[in-house]
Design an enzyme around this catalytic site. Structure first.
Site, PDB file in Angstrom:
ATOM      1  N   CYS A 157       0.917  -1.155  -0.088  1.00 41.88           N
ATOM      2  CA  CYS A 157      -0.046   0.005  -0.139  1.00 41.88           C
ATOM      3  C   CYS A 157       0.828   1.239   0.076  1.00 41.88           C
ATOM      4  CB  CYS A 157      -0.893   0.165   1.097  1.00 41.88           C
ATOM      5  SG  CYS A 157      -2.012  -1.437   1.195  1.00 41.88           S
ATOM      6  N   HIS A 174      -3.866   6.918   3.834  1.00 40.01           N
ATOM      7  CA  HIS A 174      -4.181   5.743   3.100  1.00 40.01           C
ATOM      8  C   HIS A 174      -5.577   5.275   3.412  1.00 40.01           C
ATOM      9  CE1 HIS A 174      -4.005   1.698   1.443  1.00 40.01           C
ATOM     10  NE2 HIS A 174      -4.041   1.340   2.635  1.00 40.01           N
ATOM     11  N   ASN A 195     -10.190  -0.378  -0.173  1.00 41.47           N
ATOM     12  CA  ASN A 195      -8.774  -0.270   0.014  1.00 41.47           C
ATOM     13  C   ASN A 195      -8.343  -0.609  -1.231  1.00 41.47           C
ATOM     14  OD1 ASN A 195      -6.168  -0.479   0.533  1.00 41.47           O
ATOM     15  ND2 ASN A 195      -6.325  -1.447   2.373  1.00 41.47           N
TER      16      ASN A 195
HETATM   17  O1  UT7 Z   1      -3.861  -1.568   3.562  1.00 42.93           O
HETATM   18  C1  UT7 Z   1      -3.341  -2.031   4.873  1.00 42.93           C
HETATM   19  C2  UT7 Z   1      -4.328  -3.344   4.996  1.00 42.93           C
HETATM   20  N1  UT7 Z   1      -5.272  -3.577   5.951  1.00 42.93           N
HETATM   21  C3  UT7 Z   1      -5.726  -2.738   6.811  1.00 42.93           C
HETATM   22  O2  UT7 Z   1      -5.719  -1.554   7.081  1.00 42.93           O
HETATM   23  C4  UT7 Z   1      -6.818  -3.405   7.693  1.00 42.93           C
HETATM   24  C5  UT7 Z   1      -6.634  -3.242   9.173  1.00 42.93           C
HETATM   25  N2  UT7 Z   1      -7.721  -3.906  10.063  1.00 42.93           N
HETATM   26  C6  UT7 Z   1      -9.170  -3.667   9.904  1.00 42.93           C
HETATM   27  O3  UT7 Z   1      -9.442  -2.739   9.306  1.00 42.93           O
HETATM   28  C7  UT7 Z   1      -9.791  -4.468  11.112  1.00 42.93           C
HETATM   29  O4  UT7 Z   1      -9.049  -5.181  11.919  1.00 42.93           O
HETATM   30  C8  UT7 Z   1     -10.956  -5.225  10.343  1.00 42.93           C
HETATM   31  C9  UT7 Z   1     -11.971  -4.550   9.700  1.00 42.93           C
HETATM   32  C10 UT7 Z   1     -10.366  -6.324   9.211  1.00 42.93           C
HETATM   33  C11 UT7 Z   1     -11.809  -6.093  11.217  1.00 42.93           C
HETATM   34  O5  UT7 Z   1     -12.392  -5.244  12.329  1.00 42.93           O
HETATM   35  P1  UT7 Z   1     -11.949  -5.608  14.066  1.00 42.93           P
HETATM   36  O6  UT7 Z   1     -12.922  -4.435  14.465  1.00 42.93           O
HETATM   37  O7  UT7 Z   1     -10.498  -5.439  14.140  1.00 42.93           O
HETATM   38  O8  UT7 Z   1     -12.593  -7.085  14.069  1.00 42.93           O
HETATM   39  P2  UT7 Z   1     -12.217  -8.351  14.665  1.00 42.93           P
HETATM   40  O9  UT7 Z   1     -11.244  -8.900  13.443  1.00 42.93           O
HETATM   41  O10 UT7 Z   1     -11.654  -8.134  16.027  1.00 42.93           O
HETATM   42  O11 UT7 Z   1     -13.488  -9.161  14.702  1.00 42.93           O
HETATM   43  C12 UT7 Z   1     -14.550  -8.941  15.575  1.00 42.93           C
HETATM   44  C13 UT7 Z   1     -15.499  -9.871  15.020  1.00 42.93           C
HETATM   45  C14 UT7 Z   1     -15.217 -11.326  15.053  1.00 42.93           C
HETATM   46  O12 UT7 Z   1     -16.267 -12.122  15.896  1.00 42.93           O
HETATM   47  P3  UT7 Z   1     -16.097 -12.813  17.247  1.00 42.93           P
HETATM   48  O13 UT7 Z   1     -14.748 -13.373  17.279  1.00 42.93           O
HETATM   49  O14 UT7 Z   1     -15.933 -11.334  17.973  1.00 42.93           O
HETATM   50  O15 UT7 Z   1     -17.267 -13.512  17.398  1.00 42.93           O
HETATM   51  C15 UT7 Z   1     -14.853 -11.705  13.711  1.00 42.93           C
HETATM   52  O16 UT7 Z   1     -15.093 -13.040  13.462  1.00 42.93           O
HETATM   53  O17 UT7 Z   1     -16.280  -9.618  13.995  1.00 42.93           O
HETATM   54  C16 UT7 Z   1     -16.119 -10.842  13.198  1.00 42.93           C
HETATM   55  N3  UT7 Z   1     -16.046 -10.403  11.767  1.00 42.93           N
HETATM   56  C17 UT7 Z   1     -17.077 -10.079  10.977  1.00 42.93           C
HETATM   57  N4  UT7 Z   1     -18.384 -10.176  11.287  1.00 42.93           N
HETATM   58  C18 UT7 Z   1     -18.935  -9.749  10.076  1.00 42.93           C
HETATM   59  C19 UT7 Z   1     -14.942 -10.335  10.908  1.00 42.93           C
HETATM   60  N5  UT7 Z   1     -14.970  -9.923   9.883  1.00 42.93           N
HETATM   61  C20 UT7 Z   1     -16.367  -9.848   9.590  1.00 42.93           C
HETATM   62  C21 UT7 Z   1     -17.408  -9.452   8.574  1.00 42.93           C
HETATM   63  N6  UT7 Z   1     -18.804  -9.257   8.964  1.00 42.93           N
HETATM   64  N7  UT7 Z   1     -16.853  -9.181   7.477  1.00 42.93           N
END
Ligand code: UT7
Length: 335
Positions: free
Chosen positions: A120, A262, A292
């Site tokens: 990125c 970004h 993204n």
């Molecule tokens: O260019 C750079 C590359 N990437 C980034 O900058 C991404 C950086 N990270 C993020 O943007 C976030 O970490 C995410 C959007 C990917 C995830 O958000 P989060 O608030 O960190 O969620 P999490 O991974 O901690 O997951 C929370 C919950 C989990 O369920 P449990 O374990 O609490 O029951 C996940 O399984 O949300 C669940 N979950 C979803 N639920 C519905 C994860 N993805 C999804 C989804 N829809 N798409």
């Protein structure tokens, strides 16, 4: 052709362009594909929709279209381009480079062209590199492109990643300038301690893990990410990079007319704005429309901001990014 050595005051961005595929993939569409909801995606990421390249359209096609627009705006002849850098994590193939394909398509016969791998951060790295090469006096005109087709490498069954990414490209023409317009300073960094394809990357398909039927079955040729760790890193490193670059330039955030972070996640963008102390109306956001697009996010945003009149000649813009590697970079430009 390298020019005779001559001092350069500044390297100006004399034209920008971007290209987004027409096909839109909404959160509602994703609800049909994986266990997710429009509400979850909006709340956690700010993304509403993203663009997807049609079958048969490669990264070079997106990059070429963005490049043609930048060249038209800059009113230059492609034959004047000395250097083409394409920042991409989704090249058309392992080699030849996507940059050479862009070169062929735009007819920039006098340039030399190569891809830059910084995920990125690819566009800001390319900008910093081209700035230095033009300042050296050896080259006069560069084309820097950020182009991606992440739709080809995301695992469309992994809800943790497939909701985030989109396809698109942006390009900038850089030229030696005797005015005070242009790149004031840039700062780039990386930390290979985090060079882990399971943290953020594509594990298989390279020399470490060549493609086999087994690893394809395990989807190791698709994007892997530990989202929370990447999130925390972005929220820490982007403000640090932005503040460091302001200090290098002898400026404060109050001097800046627009911050372009970004576009990975709205929550990251808002946290960056808060940490560097800029008001929300001075932070550019288009992650809601495109998701993204990796190396393309900041240059697509810069092009939109210029074309929409959100920024005008003489304004100061701070771009800041981070990505796999892990890598980061920031650049301050007088438009
Ligand atoms: O260019 C750079 C590359 N990437 C980034 O900058 C991404 C950086 N990270 C993020 O943007 C976030 O970490 C995410 C959007 C990917 C995830 O958000 P989060 O608030 O960190 O969620 P999490 O991974 O901690 O997951 C929370 C919950 C989990 O369920 P449990 O374990 O609490 O029951 C996940 O399984 O949300 C669940 N979950 C979803 N639920 C519905 C994860 N993805 C999804 C989804 N829809 N798409």
């Amino acid at each position: 052709m390298p020019m005779s050595q001559k001092s350069v005051t500044r390297v100006a961005i004399t034209g920008t362009g971007s290209y987004l595929p027409e096909k839109v993939l909404t959160n509602l569409d994703l609800e049909q594909m994986v266990e997710t909801s429009d509400e979850w995606i909006r709340q956690r990421t700010g993304i509403i929709e993203r663009r997807i390249a049609e079958k048969g359209i490669a990264t070079s096609d997106l990059g070429t279209r963005a490049a043609r627009r930048a060249i038209k705006t800059a009113q230059i002849d492609p034959l004047d381009i000395d250097l083409i850098i394409v920042g991409t994590a989704t090249p058309d193939s392992v080699f030849p480079s996507t940059a050479c394909i862009v070169q062929r398509e735009i007819g920039a016969k006098n340039a030399y062209a190569f891809d830059l791998s910084a995920a990125c951060s690819g566009f800001i790295y390319g900008l910093d590199l081209a700035d230095g090469m033009i300042r050296s006096g050896k080259y006069r005109t560069a084309l820097v492109v950020g182009a991606e087709t992440f739709s080809r490498i995301v695992d469309w069954t992994d809800r943790g990643t497939c909701i985030l990414f989109g396809d698109g490209a942006g390009a900038a023409v850089l030229q030696a300038s005797e005015t005070d317009r242009g790149i004031i300073t840039s700062y780039c960094g990386s930390d290979g301690v985090y060079a882990d394809p399971d943290l953020l990357g594509v594990p298989a398909g390279g020399s470490a893990l060549p493609l086999t039927g087994d690893n394809i079955d395990q989807k190791l040729h698709k994007v892997k990410m530990r989202g929370r760790e990447v999130f925390k890193f972005g929220v820490r490193i982007m403000p640090e990079a932005a503040l460091h670059t302001l200090e290098m330039a002898g400026l404060t955030v109050n001097d800046i007319d627009l911050v372009i972070p970004h576009q990975a996640n709205l929550r990251i963008i808002e946290a960056v704005g808060e940490r560097i102390g800029v008001s929300a109306d001075k932070v550019y956001i288009n992650v809601d429309r495109y998701g993204n697009t990796s190396a393309a996010t900041v240059i697509i945003a810069l092009d939109e901001a210029i074309r929409s009149g959100r920024i005008k000649n003489g304004d100061l813009v701070l771009m800041v990014t981070f990505g796999a590697g892990l890598t980061w970079g920031a650049s301050i430009i007088k438009i």
